[in-house]
Design a protein around this motif. Structure first.
Motif, PDB file in Angstrom:
ATOM      1  N   THR A 145       0.405  -1.191  -0.108  1.00 50.39           N
ATOM      2  CA  THR A 145      -0.209  -0.117  -0.288  1.00 50.39           C
ATOM      3  C   THR A 145       0.850   1.781   0.327  1.00 50.39           C
ATOM      4  O   THR A 145       0.183   2.442   0.023  1.00 50.39           O
ATOM      5  N   GLY A 146       2.042   1.016  -0.039  1.00 57.82           N
ATOM      6  CA  GLY A 146       3.304   2.368  -0.237  1.00 57.82           C
ATOM      7  C   GLY A 146       2.954   3.905  -1.460  1.00 57.82           C
ATOM      8  O   GLY A 146       2.358   2.592  -2.755  1.00 57.82           O
ATOM      9  N   PRO A 147       3.561   4.596  -1.281  1.00 60.01           N
ATOM     10  CA  PRO A 147       3.518   5.363  -2.339  1.00 60.01           C
ATOM     11  C   PRO A 147       4.929   4.792  -3.686  1.00 60.01           C
ATOM     12  O   PRO A 147       5.700   3.980  -3.289  1.00 60.01           O
ATOM     13  N   ILE A 148       3.701   5.278  -5.356  1.00 59.32           N
ATOM     14  CA  ILE A 148       4.504   4.033  -5.838  1.00 59.32           C
ATOM     15  C   ILE A 148       5.294   5.102  -6.857  1.00 59.32           C
ATOM     16  O   ILE A 148       5.371   6.000  -7.122  1.00 59.32           O
ATOM     17  N   LEU A 149       6.656   4.269  -7.044  1.00 59.08           N
ATOM     18  CA  LEU A 149       8.099   4.939  -7.337  1.00 59.08           C
ATOM     19  C   LEU A 149       7.656   4.662  -8.742  1.00 59.08           C
ATOM     20  O   LEU A 149       8.180   5.557  -9.424  1.00 59.08           O
ATOM     21  N   ALA A 150       7.693   3.793  -9.346  1.00 55.60           N
ATOM     22  CA  ALA A 150       7.074   3.239 -11.113  1.00 55.60           C
ATOM     23  C   ALA A 150       6.530   2.578 -11.318  1.00 55.60           C
ATOM     24  O   ALA A 150       6.488   1.046  -9.779  1.00 55.60           O
ATOM     25  N   GLN A 151       5.672   2.011 -12.456  1.00 56.64           N
ATOM     26  CA  GLN A 151       5.167   0.782 -12.670  1.00 56.64           C
ATOM     27  C   GLN A 151       4.715   1.223 -13.959  1.00 56.64           C
ATOM     28  O   GLN A 151       5.153   2.368 -14.540  1.00 56.64           O
ATOM     29  N   GLU A 152       4.354  -0.205 -14.873  1.00 60.67           N
ATOM     30  CA  GLU A 152       4.166  -0.148 -15.790  1.00 60.67           C
ATOM     31  C   GLU A 152       3.376  -1.764 -16.145  1.00 60.67           C
ATOM     32  O   GLU A 152       3.786  -2.150 -15.158  1.00 60.67           O
ATOM     33  N   ARG A 153       2.902  -1.122 -17.139  1.00 56.76           N
ATOM     34  CA  ARG A 153       2.167  -2.079 -17.879  1.00 56.76           C
ATOM     35  C   ARG A 153       2.238  -3.353 -18.548  1.00 56.76           C
ATOM     36  O   ARG A 153       3.073  -2.681 -19.215  1.00 56.76           O
ATOM     37  N   VAL A 154       1.326  -4.710 -18.632  1.00 56.95           N
ATOM     38  CA  VAL A 154       1.329  -5.596 -19.161  1.00 56.95           C
ATOM     39  C   VAL A 154       0.388  -6.674 -19.677  1.00 56.95           C
ATOM     40  O   VAL A 154       0.091  -6.801 -18.707  1.00 56.95           O
ATOM     41  N   ALA A 193      10.368  12.791  -0.153  1.00 59.62           N
ATOM     42  CA  ALA A 193       8.795  14.041  -1.289  1.00 59.62           C
ATOM     43  C   ALA A 193       7.747  12.270  -1.227  1.00 59.62           C
ATOM     44  O   ALA A 193       7.083  13.226  -1.566  1.00 59.62           O
ATOM     45  N   SER A 194       8.646  11.335  -1.531  1.00 59.59           N
ATOM     46  CA  SER A 194       7.117  10.487  -2.166  1.00 59.59           C
ATOM     47  C   SER A 194       6.263  10.045  -0.747  1.00 59.59           C
ATOM     48  O   SER A 194       5.309   9.861  -1.416  1.00 59.59           O
ATOM     49  N   VAL A 195       6.763  10.336   0.733  1.00 60.72           N
ATOM     50  CA  VAL A 195       5.996   9.704   1.221  1.00 60.72           C
ATOM     51  C   VAL A 195       4.943  10.598   2.196  1.00 60.72           C
ATOM     52  O   VAL A 195       4.155  11.001   2.898  1.00 60.72           O
ATOM     53  N   LEU A 196       5.124  12.093   1.392  1.00 62.44           N
ATOM     54  CA  LEU A 196       4.092  13.383   2.120  1.00 62.44           C
ATOM     55  C   LEU A 196       3.134  13.102   1.401  1.00 62.44           C
ATOM     56  O   LEU A 196       2.798  13.068   0.761  1.00 62.44           O
TER      57      LEU A 196
END
Length: 196
Positions: A145-154, A193-196
């Protein structure tokens, strides 16, 4: 130079990819230790690259807090800048997450928040979706459930089974992980900054 500890439970394919990337002279991060919750096959990758390793055997859920405390003490010995969960199939106790947050990241074989948990690829297949994905997140005290840093569809292809789909997701996970570690190391990605 960003120092990285990697925690695994299994074969360590993401670990291997990160070790190979970090072996390049121009890569701005180094894996300094690999830990596992069992005598995992992936520890062989650490040995092959001359990286120290440790094992804190999983004792069962009843002793989860004590296990987490021992894991944390092992990490403290190395004091890495970043902890990467790379196929560690254990939910870390809150005290461990709190100690390292937001400098603890995880890979996940789904396009979060879709299909969190240990069976993400199977869950995507059962749901009959046309696409799933891969994500890299900051670890928090929830399950993926944490902040998303990067993702990509497959894409899920006709005739896919769980194994075939997972094998296509893994290279995407590896690429995203290496890129996120690089971006953290050079300052292009601010975890605080990603968790703010």
């Amino acid at each position: 130079m960003l120092t990285v500890a990697v925690l695994i439970s299994g074969a360590g394919s993401n670990l291997r990819a990160l070790l190979e990337a970090a072996a390049a002279a121009d890569f701005p991060a180094r894996v300094i230790v690999v830990g596992a919750d069992r005598e995992a096959d992936g520890l062989a990758h650490a040995e092959a690259f001359g990286i120290p390793s440790f094992v804190v055997p999983w004792p069962g859920a009843a002793e989860r807090e004590a296990w987490g405390a021992e894991l944390a003490s092992q990490l403290e010995v190395w004091n890495p800048d970043l902890v990467v969960l790379s196929g560690l199939m254990r939910l870390l106790p809150g005290a461990v997450v709190e100690r390292w947050s937001p400098r603890m990241i995880n890979t996940h074989p789904a396009y979060l928040p879709e299909f969190p948990g240990a069976h993400a690829v199977r869950d995507a297949m059962v749901a009959g979706v046309a696409e799933t994905g891969a994500s890299v997140i900051v670890v928090d005290d929830g399950v993926d459930t944490g902040p998303i840093l990067a993702q990509e569809r497959v894409a899920v292809l006709p005739g896919d089974d769980e194994h075939a789909l997972h094998e296509r997701i893994k290279p995407v996970e590896r690429r995203l992980l290496i890129d996120v570690v690089r971006r953290i190391a050079v300052g292009d990605l601010d975890l605080a900054a990603s968790v703010l």
